[in-house]
Design a protein around this motif. Structure first.
Motif, PDB file in Angstrom:
ATOM      1  N   ARG A 235       0.498  38.484 -14.163  1.00 54.28           N
ATOM      2  CA  ARG A 235       0.132  39.891 -13.955  1.00 54.28           C
ATOM      3  C   ARG A 235      -0.593  40.087 -12.622  1.00 54.28           C
ATOM      4  O   ARG A 235      -1.458  39.285 -12.254  1.00 54.28           O
TER       5      ARG A 235
ATOM      6  N   GLN B  62      -1.569  36.995 -20.194  1.00 54.07           N
ATOM      7  CA  GLN B  62      -1.080  37.408 -18.888  1.00 54.07           C
ATOM      8  C   GLN B  62      -1.892  36.604 -17.877  1.00 54.07           C
ATOM      9  O   GLN B  62      -3.120  36.654 -17.863  1.00 54.07           O
TER      10      GLN B  62
ATOM     11  N   VAL C 137       4.266  41.162 -14.359  1.00 60.62           N
ATOM     12  CA  VAL C 137       3.642  42.398 -14.819  1.00 60.62           C
ATOM     13  C   VAL C 137       2.964  43.052 -13.611  1.00 60.62           C
ATOM     14  O   VAL C 137       1.888  42.619 -13.191  1.00 60.62           O
TER      15      VAL C 137
ATOM     16  N   ARG D 138       1.156  46.073 -11.154  1.00 62.67           N
ATOM     17  CA  ARG D 138       0.168  47.133 -11.334  1.00 62.67           C
ATOM     18  C   ARG D 138       0.903  48.450 -11.572  1.00 62.67           C
ATOM     19  O   ARG D 138       1.995  48.665 -11.049  1.00 62.67           O
TER      20      ARG D 138
ATOM     21  N   GLU E 156       9.997  46.003 -16.691  1.00 61.56           N
ATOM     22  CA  GLU E 156       8.576  45.864 -16.384  1.00 61.56           C
ATOM     23  C   GLU E 156       8.177  46.636 -15.132  1.00 61.56           C
ATOM     24  O   GLU E 156       6.996  46.936 -14.927  1.00 61.56           O
TER      25      GLU E 156
END
Length: 332
Positions: A40, A57, A83, A85, A128
């Motif tokens: 992430r 994550q 993942v 922002r 995603e």
């Protein structure tokens, strides 16, 4: 009492642990398992996924530690999901092919550190990365309905696959269930000189309720469902057709997803496939096991091993699972 006059006594081959091991017809090994990992953007420490206790994550730094653990356990492959922002998401999911997008950065740092010690597989889908959470850009059909644009999505997947190959992925894994995606990606990779990059096709991927916790894992923005492009859980022959088409288009692996409720498809695809067959033990399967184990209703280790052995027994050569590294250590 006089002994029964039986021509066969199958229990003879179940008498001891050594005997049962000797005649076991299905083997589960670390090399059969693919560790799924999430990376992430914008976090400083790993974040536990609420609906998937024990899964995280990761940051770019912490994911390197997880890859090292996988290698040390004997796992041969990882599958990476990025993942981003929220502010980096857009209608087309363009951060997916940005060299500085989180997934491509993760591929690059893992390949730089570990080289060919482990197969680096990357998820090649846009859900995603899009602001609307669908697996490709949206359009309006002739009846005024908002739908995912198949051909525009395939074009985007090609850009994404090329970015992943450039970053160092050994394998790309188109999971968007768009018609023609495998052939287009194969041509794009070959034209760019990436003939050695393999494709794991999500061939029979169903619009499943078992995916629920995964949306939590990737911070999905989806509102609605994906039933116009993922398969109807009621359909068997359609799954076989999708796998056959992907093989004809050049897939190096084919996959059935989810695993547990679709073992009949795993078996039937394995019966005809000339390429390795994978099955994905998905987030809902993981979450159910963890919830039952946390309540003391099942023996966690025994049920995990039984579930994975069942997937292997059905015909899967490879299993994508959140348990891969842990189970590989058990098996050692």
């Amino acid at each position: 009492m006089k002994n029964l006059d039986l021509p066969f006594r199958p229990r003879r081959l179940r008498t001891t642990p050594a005997m049962r091991s000797l005649v076991a017809q299905t083997r589960l090994a670390p090399e059969n398992l693919i560790q799924v990992l999430f990376v992430r953007d914008g976090i400083e420490l790993p974040q536990e996924i609420p609906s998937m206790p024990g899964q995280f994550q990761h940051t770019l730094e912490s994911v390197l530690g997880e890859v090292q653990k996988a290698i040390d356990s004997g796992v041969a492959c990882i599958d990476l999901f990025g993942v981003p922002r929220d502010e980096d998401k857009d209608e087309t999911g363009s951060v997916a092919w940005d060299p500085e997008g989180i997934l491509n950065r993760a591929i690059r740092v893992i390949r730089e550190k570990f080289g060919d010690q482990i197969v680096i597989m990357a998820d090649t889908c846009l859900d995603e990365f899009t602001s609307h959470g669908h697996c490709g850009p949206l359009t309006t059909d002739r009846f005024g309905n908002t739908v995912v644009d198949n051909d525009a999505s395939v074009e985007a997947y090609c850009k994404m696959a090329l970015a992943q190959a450039e970053a160092g992925a050994h394998t790309v894994s188109p999971s968007g269930m768009m018609d023609g995606q495998v052939a287009a990606i194969r041509a794009a990779l070959d034209d760019a000189g990436f003939e050695d990059v393999s494709i794991m096709a999500y061939s029979a991927k169903y619009a499943s309720a078992f995916f629920g916790p995964f949306r939590d894992a990737v911070g999905s923005s989806l509102d609605g469902d994906r039933k116009t492009y993922q398969q109807d859980p009621a359909n068997r022959r359609e799954g076989l057709l999708e796998a056959q088409l992907d093989i004809e288009e050049g897939a190096d692996f084919v996959m059935v997803k989810p695993a547990m409720a679709y073992l009949d498809l795993v078996r039937e695809v394995a019966d005809f496939s000339p390429v390795p067959v994978a099955a994905y033990q998905v987030s809902g399967e993981y979450a159910m096991i963890e919830a039952a184990a946390a309540n003391g209703w099942v023996d966690r280790q025994k049920i995990v091993l039984e579930a994975l052995t069942g997937i292997r027994r059905a015909g899967a050569d490879l299993i994508l699972t959140y348990y891969a590294t842990e189970v590989a250590n058990w098996l050692k």
